[in-house]
Design an enzyme around this catalytic site. Sequence first.
Site, PDB file in Angstrom:
ATOM      1  CB  THR C  94      -0.838  -0.046   1.314  1.00  0.00           C
ATOM      2  OG1 THR C  94      -1.816  -1.163   1.196  1.00  0.00           O
ATOM      3  CG2 THR C  94      -1.955   1.321   1.459  1.00  0.00           C
ATOM      4  CE  LYS C 170      -4.329  -1.592   1.153  1.00  0.00           C
ATOM      5  NZ  LYS C 170      -5.329  -2.212   1.922  1.00  0.00           N
ATOM      6  CE  LYS C 239       2.135   2.760   5.040  1.00  0.00           C
ATOM      7  NZ  LYS C 239       1.757   1.781   3.975  1.00  0.00           N
TER       8      LYS C 239
END
Lengths: 301, 301, 301, 301
Positions: C94, C170, C239
């Site tokens: 990711t 995503k 993140k």
Amino acid sequence: MDVGFVGLGAMGQGMARSLLRAGHRVSVWNRSPAKAEALAGEGAQAVRSPAEAARGGLAITMVADDAALEAVTSGEDGVRAGLPRGGLHLSMSTVSPATTARLAKAHAAAGQALLAAPVFGRPDAAAAAKLFVLAAGPADALERARPLLEAMGQRVFPLGDDPAHASLVKLTGNFLITTVIEALAEACALVEKGGIPPARLVEILTQSLFAAPVYQGYGKTLVEERFSPAGFALPLGAKDNRLLLQAAEAAGVPMPLASLVRDRMIAALARGWADLDWSSFGRLSREDAGLAKGPPARAGT
Amino acid sequence: MDVGFVGLGAMGQGMARSLLRAGHRVSVWNRSPAKAEALAGEGAQAVRSPAEAARGGLAITMVADDAALEAVTSGEDGVRAGLPRGGLHLSMSTVSPATTARLAKAHAAAGQALLAAPVFGRPDAAAAAKLFVLAAGPADALERARPLLEAMGQRVFPLGDDPAHASLVKLTGNFLITTVIEALAEACALVEKGGIPPARLVEILTQSLFAAPVYQGYGKTLVEERFSPAGFALPLGAKDNRLLLQAAEAAGVPMPLASLVRDRMIAALARGWADLDWSSFGRLSREDAGLAKGPPARAGT
Amino acid sequence: MDVGFVGLGAMGQGMARSLLRAGHRVSVWNRSPAKAEALAGEGAQAVRSPAEAARGGLAITMVADDAALEAVTSGEDGVRAGLPRGGLHLSMSTVSPATTARLAKAHAAAGQALLAAPVFGRPDAAAAAKLFVLAAGPADALERARPLLEAMGQRVFPLGDDPAHASLVKLTGNFLITTVIEALAEACALVEKGGIPPARLVEILTQSLFAAPVYQGYGKTLVEERFSPAGFALPLGAKDNRLLLQAAEAAGVPMPLASLVRDRMIAALARGWADLDWSSFGRLSREDAGLAKGPPARAGT
Amino acid sequence: MDVGFVGLGAMGQGMARSLLRAGHRVSVWNRSPAKAEALAGEGAQAVRSPAEAARGGLAITMVADDAALEAVTSGEDGVRAGLPRGGLHLSMSTVSPATTARLAKAHAAAGQALLAAPVFGRPDAAAAAKLFVLAAGPADALERARPLLEAMGQRVFPLGDDPAHASLVKLTGNFLITTVIEALAEACALVEKGGIPPARLVEILTQSLFAAPVYQGYGKTLVEERFSPAGFALPLGAKDNRLLLQAAEAAGVPMPLASLVRDRMIAALARGWADLDWSSFGRLSREDAGLAKGPPARAGT
């Protein structure tokens, strides 16, 4: 004093002129040379690189963002290469604390000093030498720079020896200004829909509890929707908000009000307002209340 | 002048004393009679109901909320029953525009007038006759009340003939104060974690762009976390926020910053801070940044 | 097929095992070699660099963030150096759309292809080959990778030929999960204070309108406050939120709900919850309602 | 069973028809009598007041808001006056927990019972007897009402003996739906600006982690911007949000996500969207991203 001045935008021009007026010898550099030549006609000396501007031992930089500051500071044409050992970089741009810290370290490694001295005030205050100056760095650097700072500003606020602190306080101050814009914008939309002229609200506020320049200035701008020409353009305001939020995240401080302003600024930019003053995001409160229709007015149109 | 004064809380006491000092004849009523008796020792005349206080033709009310205002105004013991035709109700509490409009209509139906005259200022300003007074209602009512308003405040701001407008501007002003609290609280948490004393930040701000009483006062309160004893208690602040959001919803104005403050205030109340000053919600920014531990200090503990 | 697998964290281990179970020949590399050796005992071949893992012509990377992906992809020991012309980098981490786009370009310049194939699912789904796979990149690359993707996941969703699109979807999916956490957390705090067991609320919701795995899983986690050990640690969630907000800002899309989650995550990290599951920020709703006291429970303590 | 049905709006009509289909004898009342007459043609008996509908001992109410429920329940023509001692009021509207508690108390004082039984589902689910029913109140009241509830819904969720709990869970469920709308709206704006069809995003989500009816239904509505005709009109949604926030404030629970939705709904109403579906506030995410121009499409225009 002999001083190099790098960056002659709307702010830098006024600041360099203040130095000339105070009798300093100023060599100037700007990325697009036309502005440097204009200053040359007023007694400054145009030079060919930031390095050359720095040769006399003291260089001021006043540029748009972290990348521009890096660009004029580093490399063989940069301030660091031009400054002699013992030289002083007076860094006055609004940049991230992290960039300030990194440059301070690099200068120290070269036997030089960095004094961070960002300012509060818009171009008119720069032209009138009425800036408020935040200053952080080695104490002797501040004393050395003080005559210059006092020539450009109405007051100098020392912030200790960590240059990053001046950058953080500067970003914090800009954040606080954006909160005034958002708060006034919501308040004006409310009273306007309630049948009260927003100008009357601003008048009352600024003659009572909110008698501060920032409420007077932005109150007027919001009420008149005078966002063009921009005193401080929205993309620059968005940049400062981004730097603030990054610093806050790094420090572990949630700032929901700064997040709110962030979303407002992005929405304003998405409407095509990049040419307008940063306070233009305040117009969104009127749009959301069903008051504003059509694009905001542009100067000269 | 002969004037009845209804409501002797922290604000009302100071205001009634200002009237006495200015030479007016003041009859006083308070829900709990002890406070009226204290004033009686200073030259006021304690009476047995709001109606009796209103008999002379001019009654001032200064109570905690809409329900209290309704209670002292309506019914056979209320101001409206006591006021003669041609009488004037000087309504100085912070209440909803809707309540003000409803009472104004009821007074008009009884051949009386209502002047809404809420104030900015905390108990110390009330005691020192330094309040800022917003005034809306019939022009002749304002002229009639002016000597009284000027005895209690440092300045009167006329807002036209719709009494609800004064209530709306008052709520808007309180909203703006809460935005200052939230903004300063986030800013202080950020610089504190960055290693800069928040007191220094406040000092710089209030000597430059933010040189307004509200930044000075709340800046100091937040930095010192001096939330006790409460100058203006959190539940009252939450009430004003609620009235503002209701007025905004009725007018069709989204106010995300007021919503943010709402959630802060509820969180502060949920922590058991109902006895603290309304600015105590600013402490949540320090909690969220991992800075504050344990309950806030209380006076005398 | 011959495949190199780079990155054997909680996710990568399960995925590599799925490939082994499906009969593929897998060479593995991990920054800390112990994990690669463990896999070697199950039929994989441990190699000494990402480049070596890529030598067979197809390399999968599954690492923690953009910097780690850059590190294993670029440089002389990286995947790009190891892959032959015509080779395929199956990038399953990711990461930001910008990083994906930049790497895709660099691979193309080297005569190689990049297929972005990030996944939905936590370590248990990785171990059970039940991941949902998003896949974007050249159509022939997808066909080539399909047997591997199907060995690791329960379903593959093609997203066209721009690899950055898979990264964006995503991040968007992870954003949506965080909105479920925040929504459930607020809802549970409300009913808990109202005297209704939150577990009953979750039970009803997930048997009616919200009968989706994500409500079932996170509903249970929140109600039981089972944030430790972390299935997906809070710093990784923060993140992803940061990458999402950066992509949104770049695209000109304000996302106030993502901003709200951002502030929650920072507040949770500031409380020292970096070792907990990302859903632990949901506990802040209970704290703000005055329900939660003391630090959340840790596994094994 | 003999049952009176009060309130034949979009929901009530379908529910009353379900009862008729199941063989119950239904007397119907509606504020505007035309709708009652339509039902009369299908086997119901139109009566002249809620009291008359309640005479048989069991009355269902399904009206728009708290005020309407008060109106049909209280007074000499109301359900309470009509119900005999031992009678049961099956209150299925979405109202505040406070109103439910107050009515329950009043019924108890009259020797009657109130079972709160609000439902999840839109008019199509009501027509198909596919509602989800929340039920709280005395256990014997639930057993008595069960055949009716099962005739109208696909499932009944008991929630204990406090009727207010059913109202609170219902409001909470509606809140959760609004969070899905906001989350999907932001997500769709992001991918749309990133070049990915939002319909593809919704397709992927609802075939993986978000395979729930609410994501499928609202995902489709948002992507197609099919807000007209309204299945559930925006003012009703705003009413439920208001009730939720009031209940949350009373309970001491800050709900920032509900506040965000509040501001969205007010902004949508201020744009003149009162005739549209409540999900139309999701369109604001597209506006704020600079994607949507002009007013949303209306059915038949």
